[in-house]
Design an enzyme around this catalytic site. Structure first.
Site, mmCIF file in Angstrom:
data_model
loop_
_atom_site.group_PDB
_atom_site.id
_atom_site.type_symbol
_atom_site.label_atom_id
_atom_site.label_comp_id
_atom_site.label_asym_id
_atom_site.label_seq_id
_atom_site.Cartn_x
_atom_site.Cartn_y
_atom_site.Cartn_z
ATOM 1 N N PHE A 159 0.811 -1.220 0.000
ATOM 2 C CA PHE A 159 0.000 0.000 0.000
ATOM 3 C C PHE A 159 0.839 1.263 0.000
ATOM 4 O O PHE A 159 0.363 2.333 -0.370
ATOM 5 C CB PHE A 159 -0.938 0.011 1.230
ATOM 6 N N LYS A 183 -1.188 -7.215 -9.248
ATOM 7 C CA LYS A 183 -2.164 -7.288 -8.141
ATOM 8 C C LYS A 183 -1.718 -6.229 -7.129
ATOM 9 O O LYS A 183 -0.871 -6.467 -6.280
ATOM 10 C CB LYS A 183 -2.123 -8.692 -7.515
ATOM 11 N N SER A 236 5.415 -6.939 3.231
ATOM 12 C CA SER A 236 5.978 -7.275 4.542
ATOM 13 C C SER A 236 6.749 -8.594 4.473
ATOM 14 O O SER A 236 6.502 -9.429 3.592
ATOM 15 C CB SER A 236 4.855 -7.367 5.564
ATOM 16 N N CYS A 291 9.527 1.848 3.343
ATOM 17 C CA CYS A 291 10.445 0.749 3.667
ATOM 18 C C CYS A 291 11.858 1.264 3.854
ATOM 19 O O CYS A 291 12.718 0.553 4.351
ATOM 20 C CB CYS A 291 10.413 -0.290 2.566
ATOM 21 N N GLU A 393 9.248 -4.264 12.916
ATOM 22 C CA GLU A 393 8.951 -3.114 12.049
ATOM 23 C C GLU A 393 7.632 -2.498 12.509
ATOM 24 O O GLU A 393 6.614 -3.195 12.568
ATOM 25 C CB GLU A 393 8.826 -3.585 10.592
HETATM 26 P P1 NAD Z 1 1.593 -6.651 2.963
HETATM 27 O O1 NAD Z 1 2.645 -7.687 3.007
HETATM 28 O O2 NAD Z 1 0.496 -6.711 3.962
HETATM 29 O O3 NAD Z 1 0.863 -6.660 1.521
HETATM 30 C C1 NAD Z 1 1.603 -6.622 0.326
HETATM 31 C C2 NAD Z 1 0.777 -7.315 -0.771
HETATM 32 O O4 NAD Z 1 0.582 -8.683 -0.423
HETATM 33 C C3 NAD Z 1 -0.598 -6.708 -0.969
HETATM 34 O O5 NAD Z 1 -0.888 -6.681 -2.344
HETATM 35 C C4 NAD Z 1 -1.512 -7.676 -0.220
HETATM 36 O O6 NAD Z 1 -2.803 -7.753 -0.778
HETATM 37 C C5 NAD Z 1 -0.800 -9.007 -0.365
HETATM 38 N N1 NAD Z 1 -1.003 -9.884 0.792
HETATM 39 C C6 NAD Z 1 -1.174 -9.509 2.086
HETATM 40 N N2 NAD Z 1 -1.299 -10.593 2.878
HETATM 41 C C7 NAD Z 1 -1.187 -11.669 2.080
HETATM 42 C C8 NAD Z 1 -1.214 -13.081 2.316
HETATM 43 N N3 NAD Z 1 -1.374 -13.567 3.538
HETATM 44 N N4 NAD Z 1 -1.064 -13.902 1.266
HETATM 45 C C9 NAD Z 1 -0.878 -13.403 0.023
HETATM 46 N N5 NAD Z 1 -0.855 -12.082 -0.258
HETATM 47 C C10 NAD Z 1 -0.990 -11.220 0.756
HETATM 48 O O7 NAD Z 1 2.344 -5.238 3.008
HETATM 49 P P2 NAD Z 1 1.698 -3.794 3.117
HETATM 50 O O8 NAD Z 1 1.173 -3.612 4.500
HETATM 51 O O9 NAD Z 1 0.806 -3.511 1.970
HETATM 52 O O10 NAD Z 1 3.007 -2.881 2.917
HETATM 53 C C11 NAD Z 1 3.886 -2.543 3.936
HETATM 54 C C12 NAD Z 1 5.068 -3.477 3.990
HETATM 55 O O11 NAD Z 1 5.766 -3.472 2.744
HETATM 56 C C13 NAD Z 1 6.108 -3.058 5.020
HETATM 57 O O12 NAD Z 1 6.576 -4.214 5.681
HETATM 58 C C14 NAD Z 1 7.210 -2.428 4.197
HETATM 59 O O13 NAD Z 1 8.500 -2.463 4.777
HETATM 60 C C15 NAD Z 1 7.158 -3.292 2.973
HETATM 61 N N6 NAD Z 1 7.780 -2.627 1.832
HETATM 62 C C16 NAD Z 1 8.998 -3.067 1.449
HETATM 63 C C17 NAD Z 1 9.645 -2.446 0.397
HETATM 64 C C18 NAD Z 1 11.002 -2.906 -0.042
HETATM 65 O O14 NAD Z 1 11.440 -2.463 -1.072
HETATM 66 N N7 NAD Z 1 11.682 -3.781 0.666
HETATM 67 C C19 NAD Z 1 9.031 -1.378 -0.278
HETATM 68 C C20 NAD Z 1 7.772 -0.966 0.136
HETATM 69 C C21 NAD Z 1 7.155 -1.604 1.193
#
Ligand code: NAD
Length: 509
Positions: A159, A183, A236, A291, A393
């Site tokens: 997000f 997605k 995440s 991130c 985090e």
């Molecule tokens: P998230 O992991 O909750 O969701 C990311 C994506 O995965 C979304 O599209 C979501 O719909 C999907 N998803 C969520 N739960 C799932 C599951 N159980 N099974 C399959 N798909 C699933 O992350 P978020 O809250 O949207 O974003 C924040 C996180 O992203 C933070 O941990 C941040 O550090 C990380 N992030 C990392 C980077 C990087 O480059 N390393 C960049 C941006 C964000």
């Protein structure tokens, strides 16, 4: 969602999907999308069923042969046109980001700009795909290496950068000759849909780019479908690990970028005013939902720590928190109520764990936005390694300050942390900076630069549990990730010469 709640949903305001060049309406499992500044539901977004995702994959699969054979220069021309359209629609995209994510408009524009840089890079695809050629590797034998696309590839994004992070993926994937299924996050889906429309307007053939909104059901369909050759994920760490293990078990190429806990070291010789300004932006910009945000400041020496705490307290007192639509604000709300509660819970936890809360943003109320998900900036001093607020985090406006006796001790903290995304050091000492850059176990390093996010022609990625996979996002690594290398060796015997069978392994000629 229960049936009664679903009956109140305005069907015309449910965002569907983008498949085979068309927007596809869908009323399946609508989830609310909230404006985090007002706390009001602004629209709903459909959660794609397995069948819908399979339609998108089928469209991408059907579009692949013609797109693979489209000359890279023609693909680049479409990227040029796309870039122009993006710039023409920058305000609309930034406004959609602010409405659904909450970040301040200028910050939304900043994210958008960094995403467009990857489109710039993709415009150079003919040069990037040039293979390597060796003439006369043996008598009359020539050999060359080629980068060939993979087929249908998928992107799953978080997000916190609804425009930029998808742009880390699809411009290069498409430019390399693949077709794509995105997605995006269900929390802020509007900006990616605007972009999908612009790709079509730019002349991208139908089916080359598809978008499905959804949740785990959509993701699992992408991970388990044999037609999907590769998956790029950003989100995440627990989900990144799941995506990596499931995708690779299913024979896919996977890069999964995960969470972070980025430390800044402040050395006693640093320009403390500049270091504190940098820390403020890096810790509290975008409400800490980056991130690459700095969430831990490690001060070397108590004198440095005391001075940094005093300066941070002053800066925090004047930081402006409010709706992202007003560029005079420095920080907007957190993305959802659930995330707000989670972050606030970490502040409560830090107090229980014995850290010293020297700036407390929990009671902040933004006038006119009383239902928004606002949390003021929080600063903990005297945080220690055993605390969960240090280990985990938080992804919110919470900065943890720690005290170390030396650069080595500060570096040990960073090296022993499970995450290794970004880090930086503030110092005037070139030797200390060089030692830090050479030895620290982190993927992206800043020297007096708080957010060392690589530009589009380098690649982005962390170490340790911040990245599962071998190749980074965008930049030169993206050409390697989105293509397969093929090496061709050819010989055209001169007319009529009968060649003898050769039974030993072709050796030195
Ligand atoms: P998230 O992991 O909750 O969701 C990311 C994506 O995965 C979304 O599209 C979501 O719909 C999907 N998803 C969520 N739960 C799932 C599951 N159980 N099974 C399959 N798909 C699933 O992350 P978020 O809250 O949207 O974003 C924040 C996180 O992203 C933070 O941990 C941040 O550090 C990380 N992030 C990392 C980077 C990087 O480059 N390393 C960049 C941006 C964000």
């Amino acid at each position: 969602m229960n049936a009664r709640a679903a009956s109140k949903i305005d069907a015309a305001n449910v965002l569907g999907h983008f498949i085979n060049g068309e927007e596809v309406g869908d009323a399946n499992r609508p989830e609310p999308v909230t404006n985090p500044a007002t706390g009001q539901v602004s629209r709903h977004v459909a959660m794609a069923s397995k069948q819908t995702v399979e339609q998108a994959i089928a469209a991408a699969q059907a579009a692949y042969p013609a797109w693979r054979d489209t000359p890279p220069a023609k693909r680049a021309r479409i990227m040029f046109r796309f870039k122009q359209l993006l710039e023409e629609h920058a305000d609309e995209i930034a406004a959609a980001i602010t409405d659904e994510h909450g970040k301040v408009l200028d910050d939304a524009m900043g994210e958008f700009g960094r995403g467009v840089e990857v489109v710039d890079y993709a415009c150079g695809i003919p040069e990037l795909l040039k293979g390597e050629y060796s003439r006369n590797v043996g008598p009359g034998i020539d050999s060359w290496s080629d980068h060939q696309p993979l087929g249908v590839v998928a992107g799953i994004t978080p997000f916190n950068f609804p425009a930029m992070v998808p742009m880390w993926m699809y411009p290069m994937a498409i430019a390399c000759g693949n077709t794509f299924v995105l997605k995006p996050s269900e929390k802020d889906p509007t900006a990616p849909m605007i972009v999908a429309r612009l790709l079509k307007k730019a002349g991208l053939p139908d089916g080359v780019f598809n978008l499905v909104n959804g949740d785990k059901e959509a993701v699992d369909t992408l991970l388990n479908d044999d037609r999907v050759q590769a998956v790029s994920f950003v989100g995440s760490t627990p989900v990144a690990e799941y995506i990596y293990s499931t995708g690779t078990k299913n024979g896919k190429r996977v890069q999964a970028l995960g969470g972070a806990k980025n430390h800044a070291i402040i050395m006693p010789d640093a320009d403390l005013d500049n270091a504190v300004s940098a820390l403020m932006g890096a810790a509290f910009g975008s409400c800490g939902e980056r991130c690459m945000a700095i969430s831990v400041a490690v001060c070397v020496g108590d004198e440095t720590a005391d001075a940094v705490v005093d300066k941070l307290k002053d800066e925090i007192a004047s930081l402006k928190v409010g709706a992202g639509t007003d560029n005079a604000n420095n920080m907007g709300p957190l993305v959802t109520k659930a995330h707000f509660e989670k972050v606030r819970g970490y502040v409560d936890l830090g107090i229980e764990e014995g850290a010293d809360l020297v700036a407390d943003g929990r009671d902040l109320v933004v006038s006119g936005y009383e239902n928004g998900f606002f949390l003021g900036p929080c600063l903990f001093d005297r945080v220690s390694e055993d605390m969960r607020i240090y280990q985990e985090e938080i992804f919110g406006p919470v900065l943890c300050l720690m005290r170390a006796e030396s650069e080595e001790q500060a570096m040990r903290l960073i090296d022993e942390h499970e995450y290794g995304n970004g880090t930086c050091i503030f110092t005037r000492d070139g030797e200390a900076a060089r030692y830090f850059a050479d030895n620290i176990k982190v993927g992206m390093v800043g020297i007096n630069v708080p957010l060392p996010v690589p530009v589009a022609y380098h690649s982005f990625g962390g170490w340790k549990r911040s990245l599962f996979g071998d190749l980074y996002a965008y930049g030169p690594d993206s050409v390697r990730f989105y293509t397969r290398r093929k090496t061709i060796t050819q010989r055209w015997p001169s007319g009529g010469v009968r060649e003898k069978a050769q039974f030993s392994f072709p050796g030195r000629q």
